[in-house]
Design an enzyme around this catalytic site. Structure first.
Site, mmCIF file in Angstrom:
data_model
loop_
_atom_site.group_PDB
_atom_site.id
_atom_site.type_symbol
_atom_site.label_atom_id
_atom_site.label_comp_id
_atom_site.label_asym_id
_atom_site.label_seq_id
_atom_site.Cartn_x
_atom_site.Cartn_y
_atom_site.Cartn_z
ATOM 1 N N ARG A 86 -20.048 13.123 12.521
ATOM 2 C CA ARG A 86 -20.663 12.605 11.302
ATOM 3 C C ARG A 86 -21.807 11.646 11.535
ATOM 4 O O ARG A 86 -22.811 11.689 10.824
ATOM 5 C CB ARG A 86 -19.589 11.905 10.481
ATOM 6 C CG ARG A 86 -18.619 12.917 9.969
ATOM 7 C CD ARG A 86 -17.521 12.279 9.185
ATOM 8 N NE ARG A 86 -16.688 13.342 8.634
ATOM 9 C CZ ARG A 86 -15.559 13.153 8.008
ATOM 10 N NH1 ARG A 86 -15.102 11.920 7.837
ATOM 11 N NH2 ARG A 86 -14.876 14.160 7.532
ATOM 12 N N GLU A 111 -5.851 3.358 7.349
ATOM 13 C CA GLU A 111 -7.280 3.070 7.468
ATOM 14 C C GLU A 111 -7.540 1.600 7.755
ATOM 15 O O GLU A 111 -8.566 1.252 8.333
ATOM 16 C CB GLU A 111 -8.028 3.514 6.185
ATOM 17 C CG GLU A 111 -9.533 3.310 6.320
ATOM 18 C CD GLU A 111 -10.360 4.029 5.275
ATOM 19 O OE1 GLU A 111 -9.853 4.945 4.617
ATOM 20 O OE2 GLU A 111 -11.538 3.651 5.122
ATOM 21 N N HIS A 154 -20.783 9.033 5.625
ATOM 22 C CA HIS A 154 -20.540 10.484 5.641
ATOM 23 C C HIS A 154 -21.840 11.210 5.309
ATOM 24 O O HIS A 154 -22.558 10.808 4.406
ATOM 25 C CB HIS A 154 -19.461 10.833 4.609
ATOM 26 C CG HIS A 154 -18.904 12.211 4.766
ATOM 27 N ND1 HIS A 154 -19.628 13.339 4.468
ATOM 28 C CD2 HIS A 154 -17.693 12.648 5.191
ATOM 29 C CE1 HIS A 154 -18.870 14.412 4.708
ATOM 30 N NE2 HIS A 154 -17.693 14.015 5.144
ATOM 31 N N HIS A 165 -18.287 5.760 3.684
ATOM 32 C CA HIS A 165 -17.119 6.622 3.535
ATOM 33 C C HIS A 165 -15.840 6.072 4.142
ATOM 34 O O HIS A 165 -14.745 6.305 3.627
ATOM 35 C CB HIS A 165 -17.459 7.967 4.195
ATOM 36 C CG HIS A 165 -16.380 8.984 4.159
ATOM 37 N ND1 HIS A 165 -15.874 9.466 2.973
ATOM 38 C CD2 HIS A 165 -15.693 9.622 5.135
ATOM 39 C CE1 HIS A 165 -14.930 10.372 3.241
ATOM 40 N NE2 HIS A 165 -14.789 10.467 4.535
ATOM 41 N N SER A 171 -8.239 11.170 10.085
ATOM 42 C CA SER A 171 -7.694 9.970 9.453
ATOM 43 C C SER A 171 -6.323 10.255 8.858
ATOM 44 O O SER A 171 -5.393 9.466 9.015
ATOM 45 C CB SER A 171 -8.622 9.476 8.355
ATOM 46 O OG SER A 171 -7.976 8.469 7.624
ATOM 47 N N LEU A 172 -6.192 11.370 8.181
ATOM 48 C CA LEU A 172 -4.907 11.669 7.548
ATOM 49 C C LEU A 172 -3.813 11.685 8.601
ATOM 50 O O LEU A 172 -2.720 11.161 8.389
ATOM 51 C CB LEU A 172 -4.985 13.009 6.809
ATOM 52 C CG LEU A 172 -6.026 13.060 5.681
ATOM 53 C CD1 LEU A 172 -6.017 14.423 5.003
ATOM 54 C CD2 LEU A 172 -5.774 11.975 4.643
ATOM 55 N N GLY A 210 0.833 -1.204 0.000
ATOM 56 C CA GLY A 210 0.000 0.000 0.000
ATOM 57 C C GLY A 210 0.859 1.243 0.000
ATOM 58 O O GLY A 210 1.740 1.412 0.844
ATOM 59 N N GLY A 211 0.602 2.104 -0.970
ATOM 60 C CA GLY A 211 1.345 3.363 -1.083
ATOM 61 C C GLY A 211 0.421 4.551 -0.940
ATOM 62 O O GLY A 211 0.513 5.518 -1.685
ATOM 63 N N GLY A 212 -0.510 4.487 0.017
ATOM 64 C CA GLY A 212 -1.260 5.683 0.406
ATOM 65 C C GLY A 212 -0.426 6.416 1.447
ATOM 66 O O GLY A 212 0.775 6.160 1.608
HETATM 67 C C1 LIG Z 1 -13.457 11.324 -0.588
HETATM 68 C C2 LIG Z 1 -12.722 11.198 0.705
HETATM 69 C C3 LIG Z 1 -12.280 12.327 1.375
HETATM 70 C C4 LIG Z 1 -11.578 12.233 2.568
HETATM 71 N N1 LIG Z 1 -11.161 13.361 3.214
HETATM 72 C C5 LIG Z 1 -10.468 13.263 4.361
HETATM 73 C C6 LIG Z 1 -10.012 14.428 5.051
HETATM 74 O O1 LIG Z 1 -10.226 15.560 4.616
HETATM 75 N N2 LIG Z 1 -9.316 14.271 6.198
HETATM 76 C C7 LIG Z 1 -9.045 13.043 6.717
HETATM 77 O O2 LIG Z 1 -8.382 12.971 7.754
HETATM 78 N N3 LIG Z 1 -9.458 11.920 6.071
HETATM 79 C C8 LIG Z 1 -10.160 11.994 4.926
HETATM 80 N N4 LIG Z 1 -10.589 10.845 4.290
HETATM 81 C C9 LIG Z 1 -10.132 9.554 4.758
HETATM 82 C C10 LIG Z 1 -8.709 9.300 4.278
HETATM 83 O O3 LIG Z 1 -8.548 9.852 3.001
HETATM 84 C C11 LIG Z 1 -8.346 7.846 4.176
HETATM 85 O O4 LIG Z 1 -8.744 7.178 5.330
HETATM 86 C C12 LIG Z 1 -6.845 7.673 4.020
HETATM 87 O O5 LIG Z 1 -6.393 8.412 2.919
HETATM 88 C C13 LIG Z 1 -6.436 6.228 3.886
HETATM 89 O O6 LIG Z 1 -5.053 6.167 3.623
HETATM 90 P P1 LIG Z 1 -4.270 4.794 3.625
HETATM 91 O O7 LIG Z 1 -2.841 5.139 3.479
HETATM 92 O O8 LIG Z 1 -4.651 3.994 4.806
HETATM 93 O O9 LIG Z 1 -4.803 4.003 2.369
HETATM 94 P P2 LIG Z 1 -5.037 4.400 0.831
HETATM 95 O O10 LIG Z 1 -4.656 5.774 0.518
HETATM 96 O O11 LIG Z 1 -6.404 3.937 0.508
HETATM 97 O O12 LIG Z 1 -3.989 3.489 0.084
HETATM 98 C C14 LIG Z 1 -4.116 2.095 0.024
HETATM 99 C C15 LIG Z 1 -2.974 1.538 -0.757
HETATM 100 O O13 LIG Z 1 -3.020 0.121 -0.705
HETATM 101 C C16 LIG Z 1 -2.866 -0.422 -1.988
HETATM 102 N N5 LIG Z 1 -3.537 -1.722 -2.035
HETATM 103 C C17 LIG Z 1 -4.801 -2.021 -1.670
HETATM 104 N N6 LIG Z 1 -5.049 -3.329 -1.886
HETATM 105 C C18 LIG Z 1 -3.916 -3.863 -2.392
HETATM 106 C C19 LIG Z 1 -3.548 -5.157 -2.863
HETATM 107 N N7 LIG Z 1 -4.394 -6.194 -2.845
HETATM 108 N N8 LIG Z 1 -2.308 -5.326 -3.352
HETATM 109 C C20 LIG Z 1 -1.419 -4.285 -3.410
HETATM 110 N N9 LIG Z 1 -1.720 -3.056 -2.977
HETATM 111 C C21 LIG Z 1 -2.951 -2.845 -2.485
HETATM 112 C C22 LIG Z 1 -3.456 0.627 -2.899
HETATM 113 O O14 LIG Z 1 -2.953 0.502 -4.205
HETATM 114 C C23 LIG Z 1 -2.992 1.915 -2.231
HETATM 115 O O15 LIG Z 1 -1.681 2.226 -2.639
HETATM 116 C C24 LIG Z 1 -11.321 10.955 3.109
HETATM 117 C C25 LIG Z 1 -11.762 9.820 2.450
HETATM 118 C C26 LIG Z 1 -12.485 9.922 1.272
HETATM 119 C C27 LIG Z 1 -13.044 8.700 0.633
#
Ligand SMILES: Cc1cc2nc3c(=O)[nH]c(=O)nc-3n(C[C@H](O)[C@H](O)[C@H](O)COP(=O)(O)OP(=O)(O)OC[C@H]3O[C@@H](n4cnc5c(N)ncnc54)[C@H](O)[C@@H]3O)c2cc1C
Ligand code: SF4
Ligand code: SF4
Ligand code: FES
Lengths: 295, 655
Positions: free
Chosen positions: B298, B404, B237, B366, B419-420, B10-12
């Protein structure tokens, strides 16, 4: 297009009505390609109209149906997408002749402009992986070459970053919205496609190294120039501006830009690319002169 | 000696933060993602990121208050030490992101600007226009690219993680992944595995999430033996744009900047919203929650919107449920400087300019508060022992979960913009723990292990892949099964939950799972086969869907996002002061009793034989802030708060 299987559009059955009114069907033609180096061919699909459709939902319908207009069972069309709200940059393709994101290409709007059909094809400046999916790794290699990052000392706690004026923030924010979608490169007459094949006996690493070398010598494009502009105006990025300017004037650099200004017209994030190009151009000139005097 | 490697899936924000910090600590990383990491779902985040800041401090804010808002907002279901530590790190995290070049909005004097978000009375939220997640993601993406150039990081983009590799002692030794272009399946040895794969919104069909949010990576780790916590807590949401393919979010920042939610007092008033005068508008959130107004948490805003449409019949439209979210009274210049990103989304997809006309919105799935269960090491002061490998480690030794997809930080309901910060925080603190784990391994590095373990796992996954391709052609279409799954989950397990509906949903989902396991592929080729990736992700949605449903079915109470009308505490209706007090006393007794029974995390483990989750419960560490009724100054709730306060005083006096 020498290698198309069907000339386009040919006499395949058409949807009886395609004026986009509810309950009607419309035609979608897709330029397909089964893999790198394979011939491309047009394929026609009939899609059932629904409210609020965009080109992603069109492709989803085609995938769920997996039959052409003349009833042949075919593999679903391959395409890229993720965010569905024009912020991830994944779904770029050429729609009715214009490069743009499929997720914001609304069917109602497209059918207003051309009630006959919607035409989808992959970007031309990047190697096709399959159908509408292309390999845009060159863009990310460009960002490596340009050192497009802020070179901080460490990730330890050193207090906040430098204070910045609202004006500076607004300018940087606009530039940093670039989602590496590639529209500006697709539209640029100076940006040419690079496609190479893996040689026999070549390992994956060797192949990528060879590819990287080619990418490094080729044009960086408007998106690359704007990245230099962004990081060279960042208060910390500026400290290593010379390195980026070196890359900007090296082979494949800003000198290739013919100032055709196509890029700025297609950028979905409305990044003022020509302003960036002008600013970077001035910086490059000063940099060259300085280098020349320092010799 | 072979160097140790860590795999990050995961590269979030979470995965990139962990990667960048691990690289700085001298550990080599293999980074996997379904998309190029720059296109990860985190780029969708709009509103901002929370921390205490110099301005709020002068108004009486402190880390402890951010901590308190977060656990209160989460209805006390979060373990408190990780939350406390996160809120203490938050100001430093914003500083770091600022140094990395994030273009945070500025005040005229050049300081970072902040806005207010839900569930707090302080303006704690830093933001970069209305595309904060994108800007944060890009800053981390750039740093990781820097480490890629120095060969500390190797990226595997467009790879599907298929599961962990466990040795005979149940210790993680790497993972299996499939190249989504060439379809090659390979084993990757590693000494630790960090899952950072984000949310699972696609289980609900349409949500505010991106197409990669299938939960597949989590489900595969769960099926390999990792536990899953608080699955039933899914955030809906309050404000999204209804759409055919996605429910696009209209960020809380719209309300943070002064946006108001309302419906016409006259049901389905045909006048355009701008022609409806003030006295004919019902600002129901402001009327019911005068203290927090449009910025209640929310879960509460969502239920109120839902009720105003369904129970009170005040939906703006006749044949579709929606309410107005209005920013048209705000100055255009402010809207363009602070909210342009989201207003453009509305304009692009709805063809209406929200600067001039109220937007039509409705709640949408959401965020998942639940996620992989993971541990932490608590200090005596109630924070975390940073550097301990226990932090964020799942019950499978060597596997961590962050972002997340873990179950910490948000309890029963997540506050906006938390969350961020949780993603970056969990990524940053997992790096030293994972580094300590791999550097102190007693035993061989994974790279030196015999290849038999890896070959066996590769063969197993290859067999599953071949089975998919070889299925008969006349089976059901997986895309249609997915749509049906989304409908069932949305009906039974979102805003309002009923036990009979949950029972029905459990049966439906079992049936759909059986069908998905037989569904046919329309593409049986061995090149960039998206059909395979999708169908496999669909099949892996069922273990999580069942965990959500079963957790919800068993939890007979209301807490945060989990709401069963049957178990709502009655409101205080009496007007006579003595009677009111009696009712409030009874209310508080019931509150205490309910917490004794239900203030517990749900912990699921997967039974492969029964294809069912087994549910157990775990006590929540509430040692720092004792639970209290969560009323947010609701009109009529003051007597309960008063009685509760008096009890606290009496208890303290007794001690
Ligand atoms: C529209 C929207 C707006 C939001 N706004 C806010 C905000 O303003 N403030 C806030 O705090 N939060 C906000 N959130 C929540 C927040 O954006 C997310 O919870 C957060 O970005 C999740 O980040 P993450 O790094 O956990 O995962 P993600 O950014 O979802 O990244 C997941 C990664 O895992 C990889 N992955 C998934 N499955 C696999 C697999 N099987 N094999 C290989 N790779 C895989 C994906 O490719 C990706 O790189 C928002 C959410 C949404 C939907
Ligand atoms: S201005 Fe330069 S970069 Fe832009 S399209 Fe023209 S040649 Fe290409
Ligand atoms: S500059 Fe604009 S068109 Fe070019 S890649 Fe970036 S967002 Fe796309
Ligand atoms: S899917 Fe992200 S830009 Fe279209």
């Amino acid at each position: 297009m020498s290698n198309t299987r069907h000339p386009h559009p040919n006499g395949e059955p058409r949807a009886s009505q395609s004026d986009g009114r509810p309950g009607r069907n419309f035609n979608v033609v897709v330029l397909r390609q089964d893999g790198p180096g394979r011939p491309s061919y047009w394929e026609r699909h009939i899609v059932e109209y629904e409210q609020d459709m965009n080109c992603i939902s069109v492709l989803q319908k085609i995938a769920a149906n997996a039959r052409t207009a003349d009833g042949r069972k075919v593999a679903p069309v391959a395409w890229d997408c993720n965010c569905l709200e024009e912020v991830c940059g994944a779904c770029t393709m050429v729609i009715n002749g214009r490069v743009r994101q499929a997720c914001t290409a609304l069917v109602d709007r497209l059918l207003q402009d051309n009630p006959e059909q919607i035409e989808l094809r992959p970007m031309r400046k990047f190697p096709v992986i399959r159908d509408l999916m292309v390999d845009r790794s060159r863009m990310f290699n460009t960002l490596k070459k340009l050192k497009a990052w802020v070179p901080v000392d460490s990730y330890l706690d050193m207090g906040p970053g430098p204070r910045q004026s609202q004006e500076n923030q607004q300018m940087a924010y606009v530039l940093s919205k670039c989602m590496s979608c590639g529209c500006c490169l697709e539209a640029c007459p100076q940006y040419l496609k690079i496609e190479l094949e893996r040689k026999e006996g070549e390992t994956e690493e060797e192949f990528h190294a060879r590819e990287r070398e080619l990418h490094d010598r080729a044009f960086i494009g408007a998106m690359g120039i704007a990245a230099v502009d962004l990081f060279n105006t960042n208060p910390v990025g500026r400290m290593t501006a010379t390195e980026r300017l070196d890359a900007l004037v090296a082979e494949g650099g800003i000198q290739i830009c013919g100032n055709a200004q196509n890029c700025v017209k297609v950028c979905p994030k409305e990044i003022p690319l020509t302003t960036s190009i002008a600013r970077a151009g001035r910086a490059a000139t000063v940099h060259m002169l300085k280098r020349w005097f320092d010799r | 000696m072979a160097r140790h490697r860590v795999i990050v899936v995961g590269g979030g924000l979470a995965g990139l933060a962990a990667t960048m910090k691990l690289a700085e600590l001298g550990v080599d990383i293999d980074l996997f993602s379904l998309t190029p990491v720059k296109r990860s779902h985190s780029c969708c985040a709009q509103g901002g990121i929370n921390s205490v800041n110099s301005l709020t401090r002068q108004l009486g804010d402190a880390e402890w208050k951010h901590f308190d808002d977060t656990v209160y907002g989460g209805d006390f279901l979060a373990h408190q030490p990780p939350v406390k530590e996160m809120t203490e790190w938050a100001p430093r995290i914003i500083d770091l992101m600022d140094r990395l070049g994030v273009t945070f909005n500025r005040t005229p004097e050049g300081f970072r600007d902040q806005r207010r978000f839900g569930g707090t009375l302080f303006a704690r939220t830093s933001f970069a226009g209305a595309t904060t997640g994108q800007q944060l993601l890009y800053a981390l993406d750039e740093q990781v690219r820097r480490w890629e150039v120095t060969a500390h990081v190797k990226k595997y983009e467009c790879f599907d993680y298929l599961g962990p590799i466990l040795d005979e002692n149940g210790v993680c030794r790497g993972s299996i992944a499939q190249d989504m272009v060439s379809m090659e399946i390979r084993a990757f040895p590693a000494d630790a595995l960090i899952i950072a794969s984000g949310g699972c919104g696609l289980i609900y069909g349409r949500s505010t999430m991106s197409m990669a949010c299938t939960g597949s990576a989590v489900s595969r780790t769960f099926q390999a033996g990792a536990r899953y916590g608080n699955g039933e807590f899914i955030q809906v949401h309050p404000t999204a744009i209804p759409g055919a393919d996605k429910l696009r979010l209209m960020s809380e920042s719209a309300r943070g900047e002064g946006g108001r939610v309302w419906v016409p007092r006259k049901p389905q008033d045909p006048r355009p919203p701008q022609d409806i005068p003030e006295q004919d508008r019902y600002y129901f959130l402001e009327e019911r929650y005068p203290k927090y107004g449009n910025l209640v948490p929310r879960d509460i805003a969502t239920r109120e919107i839902f009720n105003v449409c369904t129970k009170e019949g005040l939906s703006v439209e006749n044949d579709r449920l929606c309410v107005y979210l209005d920013v048209s009274h705000l100055p255009r210049q402010l809207l363009d400087r602070k909210l342009a990103g989201i207003l453009e989304i509305y304009e692009k997809f709805q063809g209406v300019d929200p600067r001039a006309t109220a937007m039509k919105i409705f709640p949408a799935v959401h965020y998942s508060m639940g996620g992989l269960w993971c541990d932490y090491e608590r200090t005596a002061e109630g924070g975390l022992n940073i550097g301990s490998p226990r932090n964020q480690q799942t019950n499978i030794p060597g596997i961590f979960a962050i972002g997340e997809c873990d179950y910490h930080y948000h309890g029963a309901n997540r506050l906006g913009a938390n969350s961020l910060v949780a993603c970056i925080f969990s990524g940053l603190i997992t790096a030293p723990g994972a580094a300590a784990l791999v550097q102190n391994l007693n035993g061989r590095a994974a790279a030196e292990l015999p290849s038999t373990l890896y070959d066996r796992e590769t063969q197993r996954h290859l067999a599953r892949y071949k089975e998919l391709l070889a299925r008969p052609h006349d089976g059901e279409n997986p895309y249609l099964i997915h749509r049906r799954l989304g409908d069932v989950m949305t009906k039974a397990a979102t805003v309002v939950r009923h036990n009979d509906e949950l029972d029905w949903a459990c049966e439906q989902v079992q049936d759909l799972e059986d069908r998905a396991r037989r569904a046919s592929l329309s593409d049986t080729g061995n090149w960039t086969n998206q059909n395979v990736i999708f169908t496999r992700a669909l099949v892996d949605m069922f273990p999580l869907a069942k965990t959500i449903l079963k957790g919800a079915r068993l939890r007979d109470e209301c807490r945060g996002a989990h709401y069963k009308p049957e178990f709502v505490f009655p409101e205080i209706h009496a007007t006579d002061p003595v009677q009111r007090r009696l009712e409030a006393e009874a209310w508080c007794d019931r509150f205490v009793e309910n917490n004794r029974r239900w203030l517990k995390s749900t912990v699921a483990s997967w039974s492969a034989e029964d294809r069912e989750p087994l549910i157990t419960y775990e006590d929540v560490d509430t040692s720092l802030i004792p639970p209290r009724p969560r009323l947010y100054g609701m009109v009529g709730g003051d007597i309960i708060e008063q009685v509760w306060r008096e009890r606290g005083v009496r208890e303290e006096a007794a001690v």
